[in-house]
Enzyme design. Structure first.
Site, PDB file in Angstrom:
ATOM      1  N   GLY A  28       0.816  -1.215   0.000  1.00  0.00           N
ATOM      2  CA  GLY A  28       0.000   0.000   0.000  1.00  0.00           C
ATOM      3  C   GLY A  28       0.843   1.256   0.000  1.00  0.00           C
ATOM      4  O   GLY A  28       2.021   1.228  -0.377  1.00  0.00           O
ATOM      5  N   LEU A  30       0.513   3.642  -2.062  1.00  0.00           N
ATOM      6  CA  LEU A  30       0.912   3.566  -3.473  1.00  0.00           C
ATOM      7  C   LEU A  30       1.419   4.913  -3.995  1.00  0.00           C
ATOM      8  O   LEU A  30       0.818   5.949  -3.754  1.00  0.00           O
ATOM      9  CB  LEU A  30      -0.278   3.093  -4.324  1.00  0.00           C
ATOM     10  CG  LEU A  30      -0.887   1.742  -3.917  1.00  0.00           C
ATOM     11  CD1 LEU A  30      -2.022   1.369  -4.875  1.00  0.00           C
ATOM     12  CD2 LEU A  30       0.166   0.633  -3.864  1.00  0.00           C
ATOM     13  N   HIS A  34       4.643   2.359  -7.833  1.00  0.00           N
ATOM     14  CA  HIS A  34       3.609   1.311  -7.888  1.00  0.00           C
ATOM     15  C   HIS A  34       2.722   1.502  -9.120  1.00  0.00           C
ATOM     16  O   HIS A  34       2.311   0.538  -9.757  1.00  0.00           O
ATOM     17  CB  HIS A  34       2.705   1.381  -6.648  1.00  0.00           C
ATOM     18  CG  HIS A  34       3.395   1.085  -5.359  1.00  0.00           C
ATOM     19  ND1 HIS A  34       3.611   2.053  -4.396  1.00  0.00           N
ATOM     20  CD2 HIS A  34       3.903  -0.070  -4.853  1.00  0.00           C
ATOM     21  CE1 HIS A  34       4.219   1.509  -3.368  1.00  0.00           C
ATOM     22  NE2 HIS A  34       4.423   0.234  -3.607  1.00  0.00           N
ATOM     23  N   GLN A  58       7.877  -9.337   7.884  1.00  0.00           N
ATOM     24  CA  GLN A  58       9.092  -8.850   7.226  1.00  0.00           C
ATOM     25  C   GLN A  58       9.663  -7.602   7.912  1.00  0.00           C
ATOM     26  O   GLN A  58      10.636  -7.027   7.436  1.00  0.00           O
ATOM     27  CB  GLN A  58       8.843  -8.595   5.742  1.00  0.00           C
ATOM     28  CG  GLN A  58       8.019  -7.363   5.397  1.00  0.00           C
ATOM     29  CD  GLN A  58       7.750  -7.272   3.897  1.00  0.00           C
ATOM     30  OE1 GLN A  58       7.004  -8.067   3.342  1.00  0.00           O
ATOM     31  NE2 GLN A  58       8.377  -6.314   3.228  1.00  0.00           N
ATOM     32  N   ASP A 147      14.014  -2.334  -5.122  1.00  0.00           N
ATOM     33  CA  ASP A 147      14.303  -3.344  -4.105  1.00  0.00           C
ATOM     34  C   ASP A 147      15.088  -4.479  -4.774  1.00  0.00           C
ATOM     35  O   ASP A 147      14.570  -5.576  -4.994  1.00  0.00           O
ATOM     36  CB  ASP A 147      12.993  -3.850  -3.496  1.00  0.00           C
ATOM     37  CG  ASP A 147      12.265  -2.735  -2.759  1.00  0.00           C
ATOM     38  OD1 ASP A 147      12.841  -2.184  -1.816  1.00  0.00           O
ATOM     39  OD2 ASP A 147      11.151  -2.388  -3.170  1.00  0.00           O
ATOM     40  N   GLN A 150      15.502  -7.835  -2.910  1.00  0.00           N
ATOM     41  CA  GLN A 150      14.206  -8.525  -2.873  1.00  0.00           C
ATOM     42  C   GLN A 150      13.947  -9.212  -4.220  1.00  0.00           C
ATOM     43  O   GLN A 150      13.558 -10.384  -4.278  1.00  0.00           O
ATOM     44  CB  GLN A 150      13.112  -7.493  -2.570  1.00  0.00           C
ATOM     45  CG  GLN A 150      11.697  -7.969  -2.832  1.00  0.00           C
ATOM     46  CD  GLN A 150      10.669  -6.971  -2.305  1.00  0.00           C
ATOM     47  OE1 GLN A 150      10.525  -6.824  -1.106  1.00  0.00           O
ATOM     48  NE2 GLN A 150       9.955  -6.299  -3.188  1.00  0.00           N
ATOM     49  N   LEU A 181      11.458   6.801  -5.691  1.00  0.00           N
ATOM     50  CA  LEU A 181      10.167   6.851  -5.006  1.00  0.00           C
ATOM     51  C   LEU A 181      10.059   5.684  -4.039  1.00  0.00           C
ATOM     52  O   LEU A 181      10.479   4.568  -4.333  1.00  0.00           O
ATOM     53  CB  LEU A 181       9.025   6.806  -6.013  1.00  0.00           C
ATOM     54  CG  LEU A 181       8.881   8.027  -6.899  1.00  0.00           C
ATOM     55  CD1 LEU A 181       7.516   8.024  -7.574  1.00  0.00           C
ATOM     56  CD2 LEU A 181       9.044   9.324  -6.134  1.00  0.00           C
ATOM     57  N   SER A 182       9.518   5.970  -2.865  1.00  0.00           N
ATOM     58  CA  SER A 182       9.363   4.963  -1.828  1.00  0.00           C
ATOM     59  C   SER A 182       8.236   5.422  -0.919  1.00  0.00           C
ATOM     60  O   SER A 182       8.074   6.627  -0.684  1.00  0.00           O
ATOM     61  CB  SER A 182      10.665   4.858  -1.022  1.00  0.00           C
ATOM     62  OG  SER A 182      10.415   4.234   0.225  1.00  0.00           O
ATOM     63  N   SER A 183       7.486   4.467  -0.390  1.00  0.00           N
ATOM     64  CA  SER A 183       6.412   4.836   0.545  1.00  0.00           C
ATOM     65  C   SER A 183       7.014   5.534   1.762  1.00  0.00           C
ATOM     66  O   SER A 183       6.354   6.349   2.412  1.00  0.00           O
ATOM     67  CB  SER A 183       5.647   3.595   0.984  1.00  0.00           C
ATOM     68  OG  SER A 183       5.187   2.913  -0.162  1.00  0.00           O
TER      69      SER A 183
END
Ligand code: PAF
Length: 290
Positions: A28, A30, A34, A58, A147, A150, A181-183
């Site tokens: 989420g 977003l 995303h 996590q 990521d 990941q 960009l990152s939450s």
């Protein structure tokens, strides 16, 4: 208008027999990164599922889990605007109804970069991603290159465990000053935001040195780290030059490398990376070709 489903059994029933499903797993909050994943998934699949689940297993620090941004209403609007067919938004009790006793471990790949600083993080990521793959059974799944570790771990999990899904990697989306960009960017103060792009600057310095022919990782790291440390507000966690597949540190660069870093600004941790694609097979000693 998309449909939102929270229960695993209901989701399975809704997707039974459906082919051509693309899955975009998210936690989420977003943002445009995303959105890029969702847009590409929309183009490539008959049916698009976005999952929104802040996965507790996590998070290595409870404080980080508690303050992770949650913007469900706005996220659902974004999913609608981008033509998502179904949002899977389970609760922790839906995904972990009993104590989880089975995990996906990738100790070799998790030993480096972020994994060395976040114990259990990638075990939590790989486990939830495999659960989502098993529940949704997508043909394709979409992950951001931001990521990088990941992505490497999920790719290897899919290969090693013969998971029938195509993993699609999507380029990092950046702010005009280069900040990925990152939450978590939402958590930066105005002053922290002003210096946040220094990580990207350091990656660019490293890339430029390699392009100029520097092959000693230590020398490159020293100069790039200097760029970050000049900003006193930052606290460097790591800055490494590694093999893009195995993630092991590379001493002398003679092929493609992943350059990745993590730094703290106050209580917010930021990560970023770039890949130098190199010239496979060329001897580093030979230097640039005439
Ligand atoms: O990248 C993320 O947002 C998460 O790690 C993922 C892949 C959705 C798993 O929780």
């Amino acid at each position: 208008m998309h449909e939102t489903i929270v229960g695993v059994a209901e989701l399975r029933a809704r997707l039974a027999g459906r082919r051509g499903v693309g899955l975009v797993p998210t936690m989420g909050a977003l943002h445009a990164g995303h959105k890029r994943l969702l847009e590409i998934a929309r183009r490539e699949n008959d049916f698009v599922v976005a999952s929104i689940f802040v996965n507790p297993i996590q998070f290595d620090r409870k404080e980080d889990l508690d303050k992770y941004p949650r913007t469900m209403e706005e996220d659902l609007r974004v999913c609608d605007a981008l033509g998502v067919d179904l949002v899977f938004a389970p609760s922790a009790a839906d995904l972990y109804p009993r104590e989880q006793l089975t995990f996906v471990e990738s100790p070799t790949l998790s030993a480096h970069l972020c994994g060395a600083h976040r114990p259990g993080h990638f075990r939590g990521v790989a486990t939830v991603v495999l659960k989502l793959f098993n529940i949704v059974q997508p043909e394709r799944a979409y992950f951001g290159e931001k990521d990088a570790q990941q992505l490497a771990i999920i790719r290897r999990m899919v290969e090693d465990l013969n998971v029938p899904v195509v993993v699609r990697a999507v380029e990092t989306v950046r702010e005009p000053d280069g900040l990925a960009l990152s939450s978590r960017n939402k958590l930066l103060t105005a002053e922290e935001r002003r210096v946040a792009s220094v990580l990207f600057e350091a990656l660019q310095v490293a890339l430029a040195l390699i392009e100029k022919g520097e092959r000693a990782s230590d020398a490159i790291r020293r100069k790039a780290i200097g760029v970050i440390e000049r900003r006193t507000q930052t606290r460097l966690e790591y800055f490494d030059i590694t093999d893009p597949d195995t993630l092991t540190p590379v001493e002398r660069i003679d092929g493609p490398v992943l350059i990745a870093g993590a730094m703290w600004l106050g209580t917010t941790r930021l990560i970023d990376n770039v890949t130098w694609r190199g010239t496979p097979g060329r001897s580093p000693a030979a230097g640039p070709k005439p």
